[in-house]
Write an enzyme that holds these catalytic residues in place. Sequence first.
Site, PDB file in Angstrom:
ATOM      1  N   CYS A 148       0.842  -1.200   0.000  1.00 34.29           N
ATOM      2  CA  CYS A 148       0.000   0.000   0.000  1.00 34.29           C
ATOM      3  C   CYS A 148       0.874   1.247   0.000  1.00 34.29           C
ATOM      4  O   CYS A 148       2.106   1.175  -0.022  1.00 34.29           O
ATOM      5  CB  CYS A 148      -0.937   0.011   1.206  1.00 34.29           C
ATOM      6  SG  CYS A 148      -0.092   0.263   2.771  1.00 34.29           S
ATOM      7  N   ASP A 551     -18.144   1.504 -20.872  1.00 34.49           N
ATOM      8  CA  ASP A 551     -18.111   0.651 -22.044  1.00 34.49           C
ATOM      9  C   ASP A 551     -19.553   0.415 -22.499  1.00 34.49           C
ATOM     10  O   ASP A 551     -20.494   0.588 -21.720  1.00 34.49           O
ATOM     11  CB  ASP A 551     -17.419  -0.671 -21.694  1.00 34.49           C
ATOM     12  CG  ASP A 551     -17.361  -1.623 -22.870  1.00 34.49           C
ATOM     13  OD1 ASP A 551     -17.063  -1.167 -23.984  1.00 34.49           O
ATOM     14  OD2 ASP A 551     -17.624  -2.819 -22.673  1.00 34.49           O
TER      15      ASP A 551
END
Length: 863
Positions: A148, A551
């Site tokens: 992280c 999309d």
Amino acid sequence: MTIDAGVSSLDAILAAVAATGMTATLRADSPTTEPLSFRVTGLDCQNEVRQLKSAVGPLIGGEDNLFFDTKAGRMDVTPSVSVATDAIKDAVATTGMVAELLRDQKLPLSVPAADPSCTGCASDLALTPLVPAAIPGEAVFKIHGMDCGDEVAALKREVGPLVGEDRLVFDLINGRMSVSGNPDATLAASIEKAVARTGMRAEPWSEGPKTEGAHAEDRRRHTQSLLTTASGLLTAIGFAIHATSAGSVLAALSETPGVFAPAPIAAILAYALAIVCAIRYVAPKALLSARRLRPDMNLLMVIAVVGAVAIHQWFEAATVSFFFALALALEAWSLGRARRAVAALMELAPAVARVKFAGGTEKDIPVAAVSIGAHIVVRPGDKIPLDGIVLTGASEVNQAPITGESAPVSISEGSVVYAGTINGEGALEIETTKGAQDTTLARIIKMVGSAQSRRAPSEQWVERFARIYTPSVMGLAVAVLIIPPLIFGGAWDVWFYRALVLLVIACPCALVISTPVSIVAALAGAAKQGVLVKGGVHLETPSKLKAIAMDKTGTLTQGRPKVVELVTFNNHSEGELLKLAAALEARSEHPLAHAILEKAAEAGIAAVPANGVQAVRGKGVVGRIGAQEAWLGSRRLIQEYDRLSNSAEALQAADALAIAGRTVIGVGDDREIWGLIAVADAVRPEAKRIVADLHAAGIERVVMLTGDNKATAEMIAQKTGVDEVHAELLPEQKVEAVERLVARYGHVAMIGDGVNDAPAMARANVGIAMGAIGSDAAIETADIALMQDDLSRLPWLIGHSKATLAIIRQNIGFSLAVKLLFTGLTIVGWASLWGAIAADVGASLLVVLNGLRLLSRDQSAQT
């Protein structure tokens, strides 16, 4: 020092000498049989390749020992006889080119056996290393434990001073750290030591099978998951014992001496073990933070736990430890899943290609060893191994993994094909146009990693505040302890007590626990609504979104072809048209055949298979129904039946349907054309309403990004109300479109369902995948997945994000207000130690209860 050739690798010898404190270099005129790589200035095409073979081949034992990469200007040599590098350079110089030895190339070449019937076949292959070469001028390290932004920040602090922070590039997806400038062995060792000081471990990056370090990292993640689980169980066990001993849950939660019973030894032991399990991987980072005088979230958590233990708040200490460990474990698990998904993308393309040589013979060769310009054969049903241009053959190719096309695309001579796509029923001969490392699929994989590495996770406000809060409070406590007695003659015991009260009330337990509890509750609440959010950092972004890119296929549409229109000729009915088409397609597995059969079933028409059905490659099928000849196919097949009386009318109608974005299928017999079947990807019924709801939720722009044709995209846009359309896009063009939206609006989401959408989702501020039908790569790359493919969850998600942020701010504000109030009361002497404990516990309980409200937000709660 002279060493017999073949006893060891050159790199191993140089490393062994370096271990003695001395330095060895290969003499330029030293004969060797080691594989060598040269950068050749002037090597641009096959003409230069032939010249180099003639000049260098006899020197090294034959042309078969030479391998070229004209794109990189590189020549690889594997001498079968001892030869000096200067002799090779001199031979290259006779051609008018210049050779430079690449000393940083350490990778073996894979050389397939030449076909015995083809002279020089192997030498005509421009082989590339099976293991991708490192970028020149750059050292790449695998960082074990980098999961992280916290770890990235720690690495910048430790490694940055050695090499310069601007020379460091991090790739969280692949767990890599790149250092530009090719550091020498001494600096590389210093870098590895600096990484070790952060609690992580660095080793040189290598592709291929997992190293022992990678296996050790897997074991670390597994151990971390087990310890986190154990911490939660032990906390629950300790609380059960404590509550039973105290007589009530309230008594167990308060622990104020003299009012409620203290925790029994068994409960304290369970709590202590829970704390030890939880901070196993946090304490080293907190210790480093303290040593470097750079307070961070890890140090803040450890201080909170120590403070809670010091005042005998065992349950609170264990709870804080567990929540923090759980957040870290989930973050590491999510990133690990993303890494595995990216690696799995390579499985879309086959590992070998069937190469056709000049003599007509064919041989299976690893794709990494196939040169640009080679001829490969792809059989029906096989995956296409490399990008290229079709030389001979016709077929239909499923390009959905790359371009997002909803229906298979007709392919013929001159058509461009992509690695990872699936060939239909026709055999193809393809001339390769790109190497294995440069195919469209390979670029998708690279773009996912690079886009992720450019998106540094935002630091939480609590973490940034801790850098100021923690040292300030400790400094204030010291001041309260020493200033009044030394300057004003106050009593030491009185001011020691007040300093202790200040430290107790300043213990940031409520502050630390407020954010993770709210986030865990928000994540669970979203999961109940079918929205999988991969970590708390992604809960914040939806509230800031100004634009959403979508999309088309599988997102605004249902993702599968459906019959949307029937056009009949010469008094034939729609039922007759469907019956004839269903008979011809009864045994087909083609997606368009499924659409026709589904439409026939809806009309109550049983599909009776036709006889003698045969495929017409790239065009359609023909067959017989009784004595009648029948056919079904694309516009190209309709053109072949131009002798039929109504062919001109049918072609005109077919063109009109194609302009409207339909896939047109003609159906007829040997006398006439019965009609046309128009197939399209059906729009989701709820799509228009959802686009309107997104606008109402504050989204300024809804944009469609699709690989489908422009006519189809614009037709879908008109039906759904999207604001902007970009069609016929390849994956890298989708990334560019998202980058333009980010530059214009700041915060952008990308919604998709296929591999081709993964790079764009990774580049957006937040990627959202259609979970049920989405590809594994899209789901794992995305930050959020809609597991029920329900777009109506998007407006709810935006409201949920805003509610989560509001509650986190409420919790932080309340916690700080309590701290400030009791700090003031402590300084004036109006606060007691037990009051401070009660306030701290009360604040912790209140922020937990407030955060748990996020569990109950249902679909009706839009804001």
